[in-house]
Design a protein around this motif. Structure first.
Motif, PDB file in Angstrom:
ATOM      1  N   GLN A 175       0.822  -1.203   0.000  1.00 26.78           N
ATOM      2  CA  GLN A 175       0.000   0.000   0.000  1.00 26.78           C
ATOM      3  C   GLN A 175       0.862   1.261   0.000  1.00 26.78           C
ATOM      4  O   GLN A 175       0.543   2.244  -0.674  1.00 26.78           O
ATOM      5  N   HIS A 176       1.954   1.228   0.737  1.00 29.05           N
ATOM      6  CA  HIS A 176       2.868   2.367   0.796  1.00 29.05           C
ATOM      7  C   HIS A 176       3.419   2.686  -0.597  1.00 29.05           C
ATOM      8  O   HIS A 176       3.401   3.844  -1.042  1.00 29.05           O
ATOM      9  N   ARG A 221       0.800   4.044  -3.151  1.00 31.62           N
ATOM     10  CA  ARG A 221       0.561   5.484  -3.006  1.00 31.62           C
ATOM     11  C   ARG A 221       1.705   6.305  -3.619  1.00 31.62           C
ATOM     12  O   ARG A 221       1.468   7.313  -4.299  1.00 31.62           O
ATOM     13  N   GLU A 280       1.208   8.912  -6.957  1.00 30.88           N
ATOM     14  CA  GLU A 280       1.612  10.320  -6.948  1.00 30.88           C
ATOM     15  C   GLU A 280       2.662  10.592  -8.027  1.00 30.88           C
ATOM     16  O   GLU A 280       2.647  11.647  -8.680  1.00 30.88           O
ATOM     17  N   ILE A 299      -7.709   3.398  -1.825  1.00 32.85           N
ATOM     18  CA  ILE A 299      -6.497   4.173  -2.076  1.00 32.85           C
ATOM     19  C   ILE A 299      -6.661   5.044  -3.315  1.00 32.85           C
ATOM     20  O   ILE A 299      -6.230   6.207  -3.332  1.00 32.85           O
ATOM     21  N   GLN A 325      -8.682   7.977  -2.257  1.00 33.18           N
ATOM     22  CA  GLN A 325      -7.918   8.898  -1.417  1.00 33.18           C
ATOM     23  C   GLN A 325      -6.868   9.670  -2.205  1.00 33.18           C
ATOM     24  O   GLN A 325      -6.583  10.836  -1.901  1.00 33.18           O
ATOM     25  N   CYS A 326      -6.279   9.029  -3.205  1.00 31.97           N
ATOM     26  CA  CYS A 326      -5.178   9.650  -3.949  1.00 31.97           C
ATOM     27  C   CYS A 326      -5.651  10.424  -5.177  1.00 31.97           C
ATOM     28  O   CYS A 326      -4.865  11.151  -5.782  1.00 31.97           O
TER      29      CYS A 326
END
Length: 249
Positions: A100-101, A104, A108, A131, A134-135
């Motif tokens: 998940q890290h 993201r 980006e 995700i 959110q992103c």
């Protein structure tokens, strides 16, 4: 991939004979991203994507992303998208939190590079959608590669502004969820793919897949939707062009 080492020229020629005129070859780590870009420079009509697949994260340090950025900056004309990136909870080669890290980070990065994202989602539907929500938003758009969810998830994905890409699995008689999705979603949200060398459609199921076989996938979906193959081909080609070559649409 190694499956094509012996006859890549012939594979691409067979695709041309079936009127497959544009191909995107996918990066799954830094090395394969470089190879994809090299192929795009060699073969007219072939473009590349770059990115780090969730299976390959343990061997990928943060510095890898700087190399990805350089690759894009130096080869922009050959690069169509960023991916495939995402989450894979089926194989779990990498812990969920780490996946998940990096997901993201790469979302980006894709936005910074103004590239559409190609999303890998295997047994991770809710986390992938969360995700992405959110992103987002993603000005360059994106596609849910090898879509494997149900119709409800398809609608949520489209609401995010993403395309759905359907592989040869749709030709399998037991692929009920995917066949429903392919039949019911707006045609303007649909893309087709091989996922070669995997997921060959009938009648090549279990064998090496290749771009020429996309015609069988297209014919199946046209039949499910009760429309002509020509109409399906024109529309999904226009969709792919809008996402990956917006200047040509």
């Amino acid at each position: 991939m190694n499956d094509y080492v012996g006859d890549l020229d012939a594979v691409i020629e067979r695709a041309r004979q079936k009127k497959v005129e544009q191909i995107i070859t996918i990066g799954i780590d830094l090395e394969s991203s470089k190879k994809a870009v090299s192929l795009a420079g060699k073969y007219p009509g072939v473009r590349a994507s770059v990115g780090i697949h969730p299976h390959d994260l343990p061997s990928s340090a943060e510095s890898t992303y700087a190399a990805i950025v350089r690759l894009v900056e130096e080869n922009r004309e050959h690069i169509a998208g960023y991916g495939e990136i995402g989450l894979d909870y089926a194989k779990m080669y990498c812990p969920m939190e780490l996946q998940q890290h990096h997901f993201r980070i790469q979302l980006e990065l894709a936005k910074t590079l103004n590239l559409p994202v190609i999303i890998h989602d295997r047994d991770a539907h809710e986390d992938v959608l969360r995700i992405l929500e959110q992103c987002g938003p993603f000005p360059a758009g994106g596609v849910m590669h090898c879509f494997s969810g149900d119709y409800t998830m398809a609608c949520r994905t489209i609401d995010l502004g993403f395309f759905l890409s359907v592989p040869g699995i749709v030709t399998f008689k037991n692929a009920n969820n995917l066949r429903e999705v392919a039949r019911k979603v707006p045609l303007t949200s649909l893309l087709l793919e091989t996922d070669g060398p995997f997921l060959a459609p009938q009648p090549w199921r279990g064998k090496r897949n290749e771009p020429a076989y996309i015609l069988a996938t297209a014919a199946c979906i046209a039949d499910l939707r009760n429309i002509s193959l020509e109409h399906l081909a024109r529309t999904t080609t226009a969709n792919a062009t809008a996402l990956f070559q917006p200047g040509l649409h």
